[in-house]
Design a protein around this motif. Structure first.
Motif, PDB file in Angstrom:
ATOM      1  N   MET A  19       0.663  -1.304  -0.105  1.00 38.28           N
ATOM      2  CA  MET A  19       0.134   0.226  -0.226  1.00 38.28           C
ATOM      3  C   MET A  19       0.573   1.148  -0.171  1.00 38.28           C
ATOM      4  O   MET A  19       0.536   2.343  -0.120  1.00 38.28           O
ATOM      5  N   GLY A  20       2.169   0.906   0.848  1.00 34.24           N
ATOM      6  CA  GLY A  20       2.879   2.395   0.854  1.00 34.24           C
ATOM      7  C   GLY A  20       3.041   3.904   1.256  1.00 34.24           C
ATOM      8  O   GLY A  20       3.364   4.753   1.082  1.00 34.24           O
ATOM      9  N   TRP A  21       1.705   3.211   2.299  1.00 36.54           N
ATOM     10  CA  TRP A  21       1.097   4.246   3.197  1.00 36.54           C
ATOM     11  C   TRP A  21       2.241   4.474   4.130  1.00 36.54           C
ATOM     12  O   TRP A  21       2.830   3.640   4.899  1.00 36.54           O
ATOM     13  N   SER A  22       2.279   5.664   4.847  1.00 38.33           N
ATOM     14  CA  SER A  22       3.175   5.556   6.224  1.00 38.33           C
ATOM     15  C   SER A  22       2.473   6.120   6.993  1.00 38.33           C
ATOM     16  O   SER A  22       1.287   6.137   6.756  1.00 38.33           O
ATOM     17  N   ARG A  23       3.302   6.313   8.302  1.00 34.10           N
ATOM     18  CA  ARG A  23       2.605   6.230   9.441  1.00 34.10           C
ATOM     19  C   ARG A  23       1.563   7.734   9.131  1.00 34.10           C
ATOM     20  O   ARG A  23       0.659   7.631   9.866  1.00 34.10           O
ATOM     21  N   LYS A  24       1.769   8.900   8.877  1.00 30.81           N
ATOM     22  CA  LYS A  24       1.234  10.069   8.384  1.00 30.81           C
ATOM     23  C   LYS A  24       0.184   9.727   7.379  1.00 30.81           C
ATOM     24  O   LYS A  24      -0.636  11.016   7.940  1.00 30.81           O
ATOM     25  N   ASP A  25       0.800   9.438   6.446  1.00 31.98           N
ATOM     26  CA  ASP A  25      -0.849   8.925   5.853  1.00 31.98           C
ATOM     27  C   ASP A  25      -2.215   8.373   5.856  1.00 31.98           C
ATOM     28  O   ASP A  25      -2.888   8.910   6.091  1.00 31.98           O
ATOM     29  N   LEU A  26      -1.861   7.609   6.894  1.00 31.82           N
ATOM     30  CA  LEU A  26      -2.867   6.333   7.174  1.00 31.82           C
ATOM     31  C   LEU A  26      -3.251   7.413   8.521  1.00 31.82           C
ATOM     32  O   LEU A  26      -4.889   7.434   8.552  1.00 31.82           O
ATOM     33  N   ALA A  27      -2.892   8.244   9.079  1.00 31.44           N
ATOM     34  CA  ALA A  27      -3.354   9.026  10.537  1.00 31.44           C
ATOM     35  C   ALA A  27      -4.230  10.452   9.499  1.00 31.44           C
ATOM     36  O   ALA A  27      -5.111  10.966   9.683  1.00 31.44           O
ATOM     37  N   GLN A  28      -3.788  10.802   8.433  1.00 31.28           N
ATOM     38  CA  GLN A  28      -4.808  11.625   7.920  1.00 31.28           C
ATOM     39  C   GLN A  28      -5.791  11.405   7.325  1.00 31.28           C
ATOM     40  O   GLN A  28      -6.953  12.069   7.140  1.00 31.28           O
ATOM     41  N   ALA A  29      -5.797  10.142   6.923  1.00 28.20           N
ATOM     42  CA  ALA A  29      -6.670   9.245   6.264  1.00 28.20           C
ATOM     43  C   ALA A  29      -8.097   9.270   6.993  1.00 28.20           C
ATOM     44  O   ALA A  29      -8.900   8.860   7.308  1.00 28.20           O
ATOM     45  N   ALA A  30      -7.469   8.501   8.332  1.00 34.67           N
ATOM     46  CA  ALA A  30      -8.408   8.142   9.344  1.00 34.67           C
ATOM     47  C   ALA A  30      -8.179   9.596  10.436  1.00 34.67           C
ATOM     48  O   ALA A  30      -9.052   9.189  10.831  1.00 34.67           O
ATOM     49  N   LEU A  31      -7.954  11.012   9.720  1.00 34.90           N
ATOM     50  CA  LEU A  31      -8.988  11.676  10.753  1.00 34.90           C
ATOM     51  C   LEU A  31      -8.274  11.725  12.462  1.00 34.90           C
ATOM     52  O   LEU A  31      -9.274  12.140  12.600  1.00 34.90           O
ATOM     53  N   ILE A  32      -6.545  11.108  12.433  1.00 34.37           N
ATOM     54  CA  ILE A  32      -6.465  11.070  13.545  1.00 34.37           C
ATOM     55  C   ILE A  32      -4.953  11.017  13.721  1.00 34.37           C
ATOM     56  O   ILE A  32      -4.583  11.785  13.244  1.00 34.37           O
ATOM     57  N   SER A  33      -4.631  11.951  15.453  1.00 35.54           N
ATOM     58  CA  SER A  33      -3.348  11.802  14.592  1.00 35.54           C
ATOM     59  C   SER A  33      -1.833  10.875  14.899  1.00 35.54           C
ATOM     60  O   SER A  33      -2.472  10.230  15.283  1.00 35.54           O
ATOM     61  N   SER A  34      -1.152  11.854  14.330  1.00 36.45           N
ATOM     62  CA  SER A  34       0.288  10.416  13.699  1.00 36.45           C
ATOM     63  C   SER A  34       0.798  10.467  14.933  1.00 36.45           C
ATOM     64  O   SER A  34       0.674   9.078  15.113  1.00 36.45           O
ATOM     65  N   SER A  35       0.598  11.292  16.566  1.00 31.29           N
ATOM     66  CA  SER A  35       1.032  10.847  17.852  1.00 31.29           C
ATOM     67  C   SER A  35       0.275   9.320  18.441  1.00 31.29           C
ATOM     68  O   SER A  35       0.666   8.767  19.362  1.00 31.29           O
ATOM     69  N   THR A  36      -1.170   9.831  17.928  1.00 31.64           N
ATOM     70  CA  THR A  36      -2.043   8.425  18.884  1.00 31.64           C
ATOM     71  C   THR A  36      -1.412   7.315  18.661  1.00 31.64           C
ATOM     72  O   THR A  36      -1.806   5.943  18.751  1.00 31.64           O
TER      73      THR A  36
END
Length: 63
Positions: A1-18
């Protein structure tokens, strides 16, 4: 899929730190977090496996 943590956090509308805390096994995710992540995956056409009764399966490993 190639998503970074930041990508997933943005897609899920949650913070990267969470998401990072969840990945590190610091506490258990609440239902809202799991729903947000699942919806982000489903929006990217990734569906849960029917053999798992449609549930999102998560394995938390001890360090």
């Amino acid at each position: 899929m190639g998503w970074s943590r930041k990508d997933l956090a943005q897609a899920a509308l949650i913070s990267s730190s969470t998401l990072h805390r969840f990945e590190k096994g610091e506490g258990l995710p609440n239902d809202g977090l799991l729903i947000d992540v699942r919806q982000a995956f489903e929006a990217a056409s990734i569906k849960s496996i029917p053999e798992n009764r449609g549930e999102l399966e998560v394995e938390v490993r001890e360090p």
